[in-house]
Enzyme design. Structure first.
Site, PDB file in Angstrom:
ATOM      1  N   GLU A 187       0.838  -1.200   0.000  1.00 36.87           N
ATOM      2  CA  GLU A 187       0.000   0.000   0.000  1.00 36.87           C
ATOM      3  C   GLU A 187       0.868   1.243   0.000  1.00 36.87           C
ATOM      4  O   GLU A 187       0.474   2.275   0.502  1.00 36.87           O
ATOM      5  CB  GLU A 187      -0.975  -0.005   1.178  1.00 36.87           C
ATOM      6  CG  GLU A 187      -0.486  -0.598   2.471  1.00 36.87           C
ATOM      7  CD  GLU A 187       0.646   0.173   3.139  1.00 36.87           C
ATOM      8  OE1 GLU A 187       0.751   1.371   2.893  1.00 36.87           O
ATOM      9  OE2 GLU A 187       1.429  -0.450   3.878  1.00 36.87           O
ATOM     10  N   ASP A 228       9.583  -9.630  12.284  1.00 38.16           N
ATOM     11  CA  ASP A 228       8.741  -9.431  11.096  1.00 38.16           C
ATOM     12  C   ASP A 228       7.723 -10.558  11.022  1.00 38.16           C
ATOM     13  O   ASP A 228       8.003 -11.684  11.438  1.00 38.16           O
ATOM     14  CB  ASP A 228       9.639  -9.451   9.844  1.00 38.16           C
ATOM     15  CG  ASP A 228       8.932  -8.911   8.608  1.00 38.16           C
ATOM     16  OD1 ASP A 228       7.681  -8.877   8.593  1.00 38.16           O
ATOM     17  OD2 ASP A 228       9.641  -8.531   7.663  1.00 38.16           O
TER      18      ASP A 228
END
EC number: 3.7.1.19
Lengths: 361, 361
Positions: free
Chosen positions: A142, A294
């Site tokens: 995004e 992560d």
């Protein structure tokens, strides 16, 4: 948990240039003001400030304020999958286009057309005599060409040019083409552009991609022999770990894939983002930055070690790092910028490195 | 409330260059690590990083990391009034001295001696052909020459040089001289230095002071006719409002006054920081930035309007601003930097301004 709590990474926003005070304002905004409206209103305010600055001859401040405005529009839209998404995207594009000539150095727009699809590329050239090395920067799921301003500045300060664009599924290209498995084709189109510019050194063009862009960077490096270096910053080699994604991220995959269901999205991105078949083709120095915290699992590092030719590998695994190691402040960004300098400007031949790996070793 | 909660202004720290991630780390640190040790350890880490960078030829990153280290040492010490204070101060001085030649542009140290007291001054000269205007930056109650790096950069980007130093009660001068009523003498010594430099325009030297430095800036401008412009950034004209100060700030006044009791401190700073007798002497353009939510009461604005000659006044009252308007992000800083550009570089004759005043008007 509100969507913004799920997706909001304060470290990322601040490092990308969002004002801390604006983030506090967003968090503490009155109930009747929506997240989207808060940021879009702020974008308007920054734009008005910038217009006042231009009228007074203060272009430098105007550029800075318009970048702030563009970032506000970015963060207004990125949580939504309805008409707010395109509204915020369009506003971001408009604000960045206004900022571009005022930046120092300015960002020059090149209107490419690839397969009949318009693809604007912004190039920034550092001061001093050229020709200069260049770094092509890739956005993620995004994120788009408008967001790498701060990272661009680190690269420019070290004597390298920057180029940013939107590929399939991103920003200005989204309306023409959904996320697809041929991002590297668009990276190559930017290499074509750069090699045609007198101010750029043809033998010193790198690619740096963040998050999903880190996946694209790997594939671009594998498929485009003209690339002299590659950084995969919080990237991944494949989407085998789909089930670990957050609900909002899965919804984002669905949105950029332009499909109706999450299952269709899973299938589409799984196929599109597979790189394991091409990773052994990489022939340029390749920097992998991965954070142990992560959501992309540590098995990605195993894949890299298996498939990327060892002699090209510069692997950095941060034991305290989150996605893209945004929580570690400016240090990982300085490391990447300096590595690009070593490879592209100083022309150093670096020995293969494994920092922080094996994690218990 | 812990001392750090009382004194910590996240907006200020971030705008001055402290890493957001480091602040989160400080807030969430393990109980057994003290505030002081947290920041001093971090200073060591940044310094080690910087040394590694220098060895690799990455001076730009080294300078950046050493500035981070110096800021860590600053925020380690500023809450304490025991041996930690001087330990942190000495470390900050050392780290900045190491950073200075690596900054872009570098900060050059000039070792002045004023009344037998050593007074180092750091001067940074912008790129491009000179001579350049210059801005002398004054620290405040617990701030010193090492802390204005980010504001310096805004000024340098606009073609002006910067000069920083410690005056009575501050940083390196503290051991030789406590806070006193003659700060302007030291500002003038810096004007002497600057007018002797070929790269500086003698007719375009301004003073900018923050917080207590905003008080010093006003008195310096009133007493030093060679100053071409003055900014009082969150300053004050007098200490009539002593009773409104927080306990920690009162303790800070006592510390820099080198007296035993708060009552002695009150008397000392009340006398030393009185400027009302000289404000009518101001003959240069003077920018007053005041936040309505500052602990310095709004009556300061009345005093300014009464005493500073109207034709020189540029008054900005921010209705949402805290002390120094740190909570408003970068915008007030851009405004001040652009105003300095207008006065010193562009040589504009500005008409007197009252922004945001009267507050209900």
């Amino acid at each position: 948990m509100k969507p913004e709590d799920e997706m909001l990474n304060w470290g990322r926003l601040i490092l990308d240039g969002v004002s801390y005070s604006d983030m506090v304002g967003a968090r503490d905004r009155p109930k009747e003001i929506t997240w989207f409206d808060y940021w879009m209103n702020l974008a308007n305010e920054y734009e008005q400030d910038a217009e006042r600055k231009v009228a007074l001859g203060h272009d430098l401040s105007a550029g800075e304020l318009l970048m702030s405005a563009a970032l506000c529009a970015q963060y207004a839209q990125f949580l939504w999958f309805d008409e707010r998404r395109q509204k915020g995207q369009a506003r971001k594009v408009e604000l960045y286009q206004k900022a571009a000539p005022l930046l120092s150095p300015p960002a020059e727009r090149h209107d490419l057309v690839v397969d009949g699809i318009p693809m604007p590329v912004y190039v920034r050239i550092p001061e001093g005599p050229g020709p200069h090395p260049a770094v092509i920067m890739l956005g993620g799921l995004e994120s788009t060409k408008e967001e790498s301003f701060q990272m661009e500045n680190l690269v420019l300060d070290r004597g390298m040019a920057t180029a940013t664009f939107d590929g399939p599924g991103q920003g200005e290209m989204f309306e023409h083409k959904r996320l697809a498995g041929d991002y590297e084709k668009y990276t190559s189109a930017v290499v074509d552009l750069l090699t045609g510019l007198e101010t750029i050194r043809n033998d010193a063009i790198a690619v740096l991609g963040r998050s999903l862009g880190g996946n694209y960077a790997l594939k671009s490096a594998a498929c485009e022999p003209r690339l002299a270096a590659c950084i995969s910053w919080g990237g991944f080699s494949d989407l085998d770990y789909w089930d670990l994604e957050t609900p909002l991220t899965k919804e984002s995959w669905r949105y950029v894939s332009k499909v109706g269901t999450l299952e269709e999205a899973r299938q589409h991105v799984h196929a599109a983002l597979e790189t394991r078949d091409v990773l052994p083709q990489i022939t340029c120095p390749t920097y992998i930055l991965h954070g142990v915290h992560d959501e992309v699992p540590l098995s990605f590092v195993d894949t890299v070690l298996d498939l990327v030719p060892k002699q090209h590998l510069h692997l950095v695994v941060e034991k305290d790092g989150d996605h893209c190691c945004h929580n570690l402040g400016i240090r990982p960004r300085l490391e990447m910028a300096d590595w690009l300098y070593d490879v592209l400007v100083a022309g150093k031949t670096l020995t293969p490195t494994m920092k922080g790996w094996p994690i218990n070793g």
